[in-house]
Design a protein around this motif. Structure first.
Motif, PDB file in Angstrom:
ATOM      1  N   TYR A   1      32.787  -3.318  -2.830  1.00  0.00           N
ATOM      2  CA  TYR A   1      31.658  -2.760  -3.607  1.00  0.00           C
ATOM      3  C   TYR A   1      31.494  -3.318  -4.996  1.00  0.00           C
ATOM      4  CZ  TYR A   1      28.379   0.513  -5.938  1.00  0.00           C
ATOM      5  OH  TYR A   1      27.413   0.881  -6.733  1.00  0.00           O
ATOM      6  N   GLU A   2      32.513  -3.434  -5.793  1.00  0.00           N
ATOM      7  CA  GLU A   2      32.371  -3.871  -7.244  1.00  0.00           C
ATOM      8  C   GLU A   2      32.059  -5.495  -7.259  1.00  0.00           C
ATOM      9  OE1 GLU A   2      36.816  -4.853  -8.625  1.00  0.00           O
ATOM     10  OE2 GLU A   2      36.439  -2.680  -7.772  1.00  0.00           O
ATOM     11  N   MET A   3      31.891  -6.162  -6.008  1.00  0.00           N
ATOM     12  CA  MET A   3      31.488  -7.486  -6.043  1.00  0.00           C
ATOM     13  C   MET A   3      30.171  -7.532  -4.922  1.00  0.00           C
ATOM     14  SD  MET A   3      32.666 -10.003  -7.374  1.00  0.00           S
ATOM     15  CE  MET A   3      32.020 -11.418  -6.656  1.00  0.00           C
ATOM     16  N   GLY A   4      29.526  -6.481  -5.181  1.00  0.00           N
ATOM     17  CA  GLY A   4      28.278  -6.576  -4.445  1.00  0.00           C
ATOM     18  C   GLY A   4      27.512  -5.219  -4.540  1.00  0.00           C
ATOM     19  N   MET A   5      27.423  -4.545  -5.611  1.00  0.00           N
ATOM     20  CA  MET A   5      26.985  -3.254  -5.785  1.00  0.00           C
ATOM     21  C   MET A   5      25.531  -3.061  -5.323  1.00  0.00           C
ATOM     22  SD  MET A   5      28.442  -2.084  -9.493  1.00  0.00           S
ATOM     23  CE  MET A   5      27.867  -3.743 -10.261  1.00  0.00           C
ATOM     24  N   SER A   6      24.541  -3.811  -5.696  1.00  0.00           N
ATOM     25  CA  SER A   6      23.266  -3.741  -5.360  1.00  0.00           C
ATOM     26  C   SER A   6      23.025  -4.009  -3.823  1.00  0.00           C
ATOM     27  CB  SER A   6      22.315  -4.665  -6.195  1.00  0.00           C
ATOM     28  OG  SER A   6      22.113  -4.138  -7.530  1.00  0.00           O
ATOM     29  N   SER A   7      23.691  -5.323  -3.540  1.00  0.00           N
ATOM     30  CA  SER A   7      23.535  -5.618  -2.173  1.00  0.00           C
ATOM     31  C   SER A   7      24.196  -4.700  -1.244  1.00  0.00           C
ATOM     32  CB  SER A   7      24.018  -7.158  -1.881  1.00  0.00           C
ATOM     33  OG  SER A   7      25.059  -7.344  -2.648  1.00  0.00           O
ATOM     34  N   SER A   8      25.283  -4.009  -1.594  1.00  0.00           N
ATOM     35  CA  SER A   8      25.882  -3.176  -0.630  1.00  0.00           C
ATOM     36  C   SER A   8      25.106  -1.899  -0.190  1.00  0.00           C
ATOM     37  CB  SER A   8      27.116  -2.889  -1.181  1.00  0.00           C
ATOM     38  OG  SER A   8      28.220  -3.920  -1.179  1.00  0.00           O
ATOM     39  N   ALA A   9      24.316  -1.413  -1.453  1.00  0.00           N
ATOM     40  CA  ALA A   9      23.413  -0.190  -1.244  1.00  0.00           C
ATOM     41  C   ALA A   9      22.324  -0.642  -0.505  1.00  0.00           C
ATOM     42  CB  ALA A   9      22.997   0.136  -2.643  1.00  0.00           C
ATOM     43  N   ILE A  10      21.719  -1.628  -0.962  1.00  0.00           N
ATOM     44  CA  ILE A  10      20.552  -2.422   0.046  1.00  0.00           C
ATOM     45  C   ILE A  10      20.915  -2.374   1.463  1.00  0.00           C
ATOM     46  CG2 ILE A  10      19.082  -4.164   0.258  1.00  0.00           C
ATOM     47  CD1 ILE A  10      19.213  -4.517  -2.894  1.00  0.00           C
TER      48      ILE A  10
ATOM     49  N   GLU B   1      33.854   8.638   3.836  1.00  0.00           N
ATOM     50  CA  GLU B   1      33.217   7.190   4.754  1.00  0.00           C
ATOM     51  C   GLU B   1      33.374   5.770   4.438  1.00  0.00           C
ATOM     52  OE1 GLU B   1      28.996   5.960   6.564  1.00  0.00           O
ATOM     53  OE2 GLU B   1      28.985   7.802   5.713  1.00  0.00           O
ATOM     54  N   ASP B   2      33.298   5.827   3.024  1.00  0.00           N
ATOM     55  CA  ASP B   2      33.471   4.349   2.374  1.00  0.00           C
ATOM     56  C   ASP B   2      32.545   3.383   2.699  1.00  0.00           C
ATOM     57  OD1 ASP B   2      34.966   2.664   0.773  1.00  0.00           O
ATOM     58  OD2 ASP B   2      36.606   2.411   2.005  1.00  0.00           O
ATOM     59  N   TRP B   3      31.516   3.530   3.115  1.00  0.00           N
ATOM     60  CA  TRP B   3      30.544   2.564   3.544  1.00  0.00           C
ATOM     61  C   TRP B   3      30.332   1.446   2.693  1.00  0.00           C
ATOM     62  CZ3 TRP B   3      26.415   1.666   0.379  1.00  0.00           C
ATOM     63  CH2 TRP B   3      26.084   2.511  -0.305  1.00  0.00           C
ATOM     64  N   TYR B   4      30.684   1.528   1.572  1.00  0.00           N
ATOM     65  CA  TYR B   4      30.238   0.377   0.639  1.00  0.00           C
ATOM     66  C   TYR B   4      31.316  -0.763   0.169  1.00  0.00           C
ATOM     67  CZ  TYR B   4      32.966   4.197  -1.708  1.00  0.00           C
ATOM     68  OH  TYR B   4      33.850   5.249  -1.926  1.00  0.00           O
ATOM     69  N   ASN B   5      32.537  -0.488   1.182  1.00  0.00           N
ATOM     70  CA  ASN B   5      33.513  -1.592   0.925  1.00  0.00           C
ATOM     71  C   ASN B   5      33.274  -2.269   2.268  1.00  0.00           C
ATOM     72  OD1 ASN B   5      34.738  -1.277  -1.705  1.00  0.00           O
ATOM     73  ND2 ASN B   5      35.833   0.563  -0.940  1.00  0.00           N
ATOM     74  N   LEU B   6      32.429  -3.321   2.374  1.00  0.00           N
ATOM     75  CA  LEU B   6      32.041  -3.888   3.706  1.00  0.00           C
ATOM     76  C   LEU B   6      33.126  -4.675   4.369  1.00  0.00           C
ATOM     77  CD1 LEU B   6      28.500  -4.718   2.387  1.00  0.00           C
ATOM     78  CD2 LEU B   6      29.137  -3.184   4.645  1.00  0.00           C
ATOM     79  N   ALA B   7      34.074  -5.189   3.581  1.00  0.00           N
ATOM     80  CA  ALA B   7      35.382  -6.009   4.163  1.00  0.00           C
ATOM     81  C   ALA B   7      36.160  -5.154   5.156  1.00  0.00           C
ATOM     82  CB  ALA B   7      36.249  -6.742   3.157  1.00  0.00           C
ATOM     83  N   LYS B   8      36.108  -4.008   5.240  1.00  0.00           N
ATOM     84  CA  LYS B   8      36.900  -3.100   5.978  1.00  0.00           C
ATOM     85  C   LYS B   8      36.003  -3.035   7.333  1.00  0.00           C
ATOM     86  CE  LYS B   8      38.721   0.033   2.773  1.00  0.00           C
ATOM     87  NZ  LYS B   8      38.896   1.553   2.146  1.00  0.00           N
TER      88      LYS B   8
END
Length: 480
Positions: free
Chosen positions: A111-120, A335-342
């Motif tokens: 998440y910290e390497m893609g805050m806006s793009s992860s939320a989007i 849910e941890d939806w924002y850490n996309l590498a998982k």
């Protein structure tokens, strides 16, 4: 240490000048191609010659001419005479989002390497899930292309359907997936990558219109069971790549439910029909799928390469690649939806959610309805034009913007017509005015058009047929 080159490479003034120059070049290119002013869709060159050209450019070319030279020596998908592969003419706004992604370079693994793009990305995939007809428990993510998305979906299916943990103990029994014999090659490739082997790919025959023959499903399934293969998933094509014909997703869904199978829909090309009021019936039953793939770079006007993978049960989007990587993937509650590498095969990926979001924000769902409907309408009209022309034969009446046909003459056998149509396609490629591709269906060689460009009209299609007829006559005369 001298850092003058680094300062030059990162110069804001140089970037501003070069960027303005590139946007002007691309705007002029869009004007020339979309208006038809440019008379070439492709400046064909042999691979060895093209390699030789760029090797020389590296040594002797002027870097100031690089952008213009690349434009001149590539395939022009914005030309209305481009009717080749399933690649969209990128909407300029989405291309600018791609520039932003490339410049900011937020890798999005965590998440910290893609805050806006992860939320989007969460907003975009939730919107797609809702449009499919999934409930609020659905989730999805974006990944790099339909091939990777289909592989990921089948990995998710295996994880959900097979009792033992394949990641730890490997396959405990022969496993298999069912798929149409006309499905995209990436499904076959995914099954082989997963170690299912050739025996684990159960090819279901197609009907005369090249859609999956659902009346054969039960027999194919029982044969696999008798052979000791555990079927865990079935794939529906929406549509098949070669023909553009949709499988009956409703019937496949019923079969999957009957046998407790994971139902996956490969809608890489035509899943975007969910946005078309006129053609949404082509994907009737998609709401019953466990997973769905939709490419943004095909029927949604985005840059290569971005694909949505959507799950009816959002939990499956989090468990496929469960593993420990303490330096990167912290354990989290909820849910941890924002850490996309998982959730994806990729660790680093582009900020591809920006493409989707800016088009939705700027134009709304309506632009996708307009684009899909316009292209599919033109595919239908082209099919009728071909049917009415005695010099051509349709492979099958089109159900989308993919049209397969061939030039015919009574004086030649099917084998001779195969050779003639291959030669016609080669001549068109070398001529460069039109760009189209080819396919083989049940031993017959067809010319294949995918009408991707919104500036293509019936006039261009008529010109293509005239060019094919003229080329065919020249080829036949040269053989006399």
């Amino acid at each position: 240490m001298d850092t003058s080159l680094l300062k030059k490479a990162y110069s804001p003034e140089a970037f501003r000048e070069q960027g303005h120059r590139l946007v002007d070049l691309l705007a002029d290119h869009l004007t020339d191609t979309s208006s038809g002013k440019s008379n070439k869709t492709i400046a064909w060159n042999l691979p060895e010659k093209e390699h030789e050209y760029w090797a020389d450019f590296l040594e002797n070319g002027n870097e100031q001419n690089f952008f213009q030279t690349v434009i001149a020596r590539t395939t022009h998908v914005h030309n209305p005479k481009y009717m080749g592969h399933q690649v969209a003419p990128t909407a300029p706004m989405a291309a600018l989002a791609g520039l932003l992604s490339s410049f900011l370079n937020n890798g999005m693994a965590v998440y910290e390497m893609g805050m806006s793009s992860s939320a989007i990305e969460r907003i975009v995939t939730d919107l797609l899930c809702k449009k499919i007809g999934f409930t609020t428990s659905a989730r999805g993510f974006l990944t790099s292309g339909g091939t990777l998305a289909n592989l990921t979906a089948l990995l998710s299916a295996r994880k959900a359907q097979v009792e033992h943990d394949v990641w730890i103990s490997g396959h405990g029994e022969p496993l298999g997936v069912m798929v149409s014999e006309e499905a995209h090659y990436c499904v076959d490739r995914a099954a082989r990558i997963m170690g299912l082997g050739e025996q684990g790919i159960i090819k279901v025959p197609v009907k005369t219109d090249y859609s999956m023959d659902t009346s054969k499903l039960e027999a194919c399934y029982q044969k696999a069971v008798e052979d000791g293969i555990r079927i865990f998933a079935i794939v529906g094509s929406a549509p098949s790549t070669a023909t553009g014909i949709y499988d009956d997703l409703d019937e496949i869904a019923k079969f999957a439910q009957k046998h407790g199978l994971w139902f996956h829909v490969d809608g890489a090309h035509g899943g975007a029909a969910i946005f078309s009021k006129k053609y949404s019936s082509t994907v009737k039953g998609i709401e019953c799928a466990d997973s769905v793939v939709i490419d943004g770079h095909k029927m949604m006007m985005m840059p290569i390469i971005t694909t949505a993978l959507l799950f009816k049960n959002g939990g499956h989007s989090h468990t496929t690649f469960s593993q420990k990587a303490d330096y990167l993937l912290e354990q989290a509650e909820g849910e941890d939806w924002y850490n996309l590498a998982k959730r994806t095969f990729e660790c680093t990926k582009t900020m591809m959610s920006l493409y989707w979001f800016i088009l939705f924000k700027t134009y709304g769902n309506a632009i996708f309805d307009e684009y899909v409907t316009h292209q599919y309408d033109l595919g239908q009209r082209f099919g009728k034009i071909i049917q009415e022309n005695p010099d051509f034969e349709l492979a099958v009446p089109p159900a989308s913007n993919i049209v397969c046909f061939r030039y015919i003459t009574d004086s030649l056998s099917d084998d001779e017509l195969n050779i003639l149509n291959k030669t016609i396609r080669k001549a068109l490629l070398e001529d460069g005015e039109f760009y189209m591709v080819q396919t083989t269906l049940k031993g017959i060689h067809y010319l294949r058009c995918t009408i991707m460009n919104p500036f293509t009209t019936e006039v261009h299609l008529a010109q293509l047929l005239q060019k094919i007829k003229k080329t065919a006559k020249e080829i036949e005369l040269s053989r006399v």
